[in-house]
Motif scaffolding. Structure first.
Motif, PDB file in Angstrom:
ATOM      1  N   ARG A 252      -2.450   7.658  -7.164  1.00 34.96           N
ATOM      2  CA  ARG A 252      -2.898   9.046  -7.146  1.00 34.96           C
ATOM      3  C   ARG A 252      -2.307   9.880  -8.276  1.00 34.96           C
ATOM      4  NH1 ARG A 252      -3.955   6.947  -2.727  1.00 34.96           N
ATOM      5  NH2 ARG A 252      -5.759   7.636  -1.553  1.00 34.96           N
ATOM      6  N   ASN A 253      -1.219   9.393  -8.846  1.00 34.31           N
ATOM      7  CA  ASN A 253      -0.594  10.176  -9.919  1.00 34.31           C
ATOM      8  C   ASN A 253      -0.673   9.546 -11.306  1.00 34.31           C
ATOM      9  OD1 ASN A 253       0.533  12.475  -8.404  1.00 34.31           O
ATOM     10  ND2 ASN A 253       1.657  10.882  -7.322  1.00 34.31           N
TER      11      ASN A 253
ATOM     12  N   ARG B 173       9.687   3.472  -2.872  1.00 36.25           N
ATOM     13  CA  ARG B 173       8.449   4.258  -2.995  1.00 36.25           C
ATOM     14  C   ARG B 173       8.658   5.500  -3.865  1.00 36.25           C
ATOM     15  NH1 ARG B 173       5.883   6.382   2.442  1.00 36.25           N
ATOM     16  NH2 ARG B 173       7.657   7.786   2.262  1.00 36.25           N
TER      17      ARG B 173
ATOM     18  N   PHE C 120       0.457   3.908  -3.011  1.00 43.86           N
ATOM     19  CA  PHE C 120      -0.136   5.196  -2.659  1.00 43.86           C
ATOM     20  C   PHE C 120       0.200   6.326  -3.657  1.00 43.86           C
ATOM     21  CE2 PHE C 120      -0.558   9.160  -0.286  1.00 43.86           C
ATOM     22  CZ  PHE C 120      -1.823   9.028   0.234  1.00 43.86           C
ATOM     23  N   PRO C 121       1.490   6.590  -3.921  1.00 43.41           N
ATOM     24  CA  PRO C 121       1.759   7.667  -4.887  1.00 43.41           C
ATOM     25  C   PRO C 121       1.362   7.291  -6.318  1.00 43.41           C
ATOM     26  CG  PRO C 121       3.813   6.661  -4.167  1.00 43.41           C
ATOM     27  CD  PRO C 121       2.738   6.032  -3.376  1.00 43.41           C
TER      28      PRO C 121
ATOM     29  N   LYS D 237       0.842  -1.216   0.000  1.00 43.05           N
ATOM     30  CA  LYS D 237       0.000   0.000   0.000  1.00 43.05           C
ATOM     31  C   LYS D 237       0.870   1.257   0.000  1.00 43.05           C
ATOM     32  CE  LYS D 237      -4.186  -1.762   0.277  1.00 43.05           C
ATOM     33  NZ  LYS D 237      -5.012  -1.679  -0.924  1.00 43.05           N
TER      34      LYS D 237
END
Lengths: 267, 257
Positions: free
Chosen positions: B118-119, B164, B114-115, B110
């Motif tokens: 969203r991108n 990440r 996450f980034p 996760k």
């Protein structure tokens, strides 16, 4: 007047001035924080999944305590009110009295105070800890909007969940009240419920709902503000959690007075 | 491991800083910094604690605003950039935090997703899973995919933090104290990973450290931050070939000797 008194006066005045300045600066920052919430919360993309997750968290965190407290409040309130009413031979008014007290005031207030302690402190500590460990900065540099993901979702969740919890608290408290009335007067459930809803008006339900929404918003925004702007270090996390509870509780009482006053004009 | 020979384009500065100043209340941390980071280069910023090294990269990533001076990143002047442009620019910059800054309520998977979700909104579930597994494999920690950050060691957390940032294929990497708090062997592993990232992902990087082994292993160029300014800039040997009393102890007290 000796010289030490005359020199301490400017120092006291200076300290007071600094405190006042800090208070107004903080007030201005909170104002900006609330404005930012309204600017970002209702603009897509909406973090619906996270809002649902936070609603669930708010519900789960407070459910047991609210159930227990709501039941006890209803039971004790009914028990304590009986002697006064029985003096006038008016114990048959107990359900009406209990319903007015619970629905107008106790249910939203008790729910909000418990949520401020359980949920508000938890939001303050969680965001404070994320600030201290640079997790909020990490979100920011990875091109995501931490304010939207962390603050907007939590404030919306408390604003949605607290009214639901307050309604639940109301019914649980009435159940507590019924148990006491049924044991002492042998009133049936149907009769009790009829007497409960008889004195309640539309204004009571609306004011109670508005109150819960305002309380929910307050708990969320105060918790998020304290956590999101917490100082660096573990002390900052503690302060954020503590500040979230104390400030939210104080504001809840102020709002209670204001809303009761406003609702009174419509009755 | 010997560092590979990177291709550095000295005519193409991906970061250009001129006259940068930053103060916190009365304390001036950065007192007029000039710096160029060239395409493909690993630039190490050395300096003692509290000299403003981390402040410098926080300004580059837009987390802090400078008091004076200009910062140009990938052709964008940060002073005049809009909020939306800054957000788009940040996707092109990877930031590896000193304490990894992993989201401790999320699993490793996760954290990495996450980034990405969203991108890169048009990615399918399969593509997201593939990207996550690919970067985890690149840092050698595929087996930790379902673990929580609290279950990882310090070195693993650093690697996941780097993974990440890599998931968005950044052009610039900013490493804040990548070897701080790690044992010497893990430090070497992280240094090797930084070089691998440079080679494999063709990144230009600024590495903030006070660890000379890290500086020597990863840096193509070293910039020594003293008294709020870059006093010595050059290769490792050039920087430390000096009798400057502010620089010498730094070298003398380090275990590399």
């Amino acid at each position: 007047m000796d010289s030490s008194t005359s020199t301490s006066q400017p120092i006291v005045r200076k300290g007071l001035k600094k405190r006042l300045t800090n208070f107004f600066v903080r007030l201005y920052q909170i104002h900006l924080f609330i404005l930012r919430f309204f600017k970002e919360a209702f603009v897509p993309p909406f973090e619906l999944k996270e809002i649902m997750n936070q609603c669930y968290q708010v519900g789960v965190r407070s459910f047991t305590l609210i159930s227990l407290t709501g039941f006890i409040v209803g039971l004790i309130f009914t028990k304590q009110s009986r002697p006064s009413l029985s003096e006038f031979g008016a114990t048959s008014w107990l359900p009406s009295l209990v319903s007015i007290a619970i629905m107008r005031a106790l249910a939203p207030l008790v729910t909000a105070l418990i949520a401020a302690g359980k949920v508000g402190s938890s939001i303050g500590a969680e965001l404070g800890s994320m600030r201290v460990t640079e997790q909020i900065d990490a979100m920011e540099v990875s091109g995501t909007k931490p304010f939207k993901f962390l603050v907007c979702t939590r404030v919306l969740a408390t604003t949605i969940a607290i009214p639901i919890l307050a309604t639940y608290t109301g019914f649980i408290a009435l159940l507590g009240g019924y148990l006491n009335v049924a044991t002492n007067e042998g009133t049936s459930y149907t009769t009790f419920m009829q007497q409960v809803f008889e004195p309640l008006t539309f204004v009571d339900f609306v004011s109670s709902l508005i109150k819960s929404i305002v309380f929910g918003f307050t708990i969320g925004i105060v918790g998020c503000y304290q956590g999101y702007n917490s100082d660096k270090g573990t002390e900052g996390v503690g302060k954020a959690a503590n500040g979230a509870v104390v400030t939210a509780m104080f504001l809840i009482f102020v709002e209670e007075v204001l809303i009761v006053q406003i609702a009174g004009w419509f009755r | 491991m010997k560092k590979f020979k990177p291709h550095i384009d000295n005519n193409n500065a991906v970061i250009r800083i001129r006259g940068l100043k930053k103060a916190f209340e009365d304390y001036a941390v950065l007192r007029g910094i000039d710096l160029d980071l060239y395409q493909g280069e690993n630039l190490v910023v050395l300096g003692r604690s509290g000299t403003g090294k981390s402040v410098l990269i926080k300004i580059i990533s837009g987390l802090l605003k400078p008091d004076e001076g200009s910062v140009e990143v990938l052709g964008h002047e940060l002073e005049t950039i809009t909020e939306e442009e800054l957000q788009a620019l940040r996707i092109r910059i990877g930031f590896s935090f000193q304490n990894s800054a992993l989201y401790d309520s999320m699993t490793v998977r996760k954290n990495l997703e996450f980034p990405l979700v969203r991108n890169r909104k048009n990615l399918t579930r399969k593509e997201i899973d593939h990207s996550v597994e690919e970067v985890l494999d690149a840092v050698g920690l595929l087996k930790t995919i379902n673990q929580m950050p609290a279950e990882l060691s310090g070195g693993q957390r650093k690697r996941i933090g780097i993974a990440r940032t890599l998931i968005l294929n950044p052009e610039i990497m900013l490493y804040d104290e990548p070897t701080a708090g790690l044992d010497p062997i893990t430090c070497i592993e992280i240094n090797e990973l930084i070089n691998e990232v440079q080679e494999r992902f063709k990144t230009s990087s600024i590495i903030i450290t006070h660890d000379l082994t890290c500086a020597k292993m990863t840096g193509d160029r070293i910039a020594m931050l003293l008294d709020g300014q870059f006093q010595r800039v050059g290769s490792f040997d050039e920087v430390f070939d000096t009798n400057d009393e502010r620089v010498k102890p730094f070298f003398d007290y380090n275990f590399i000797q």
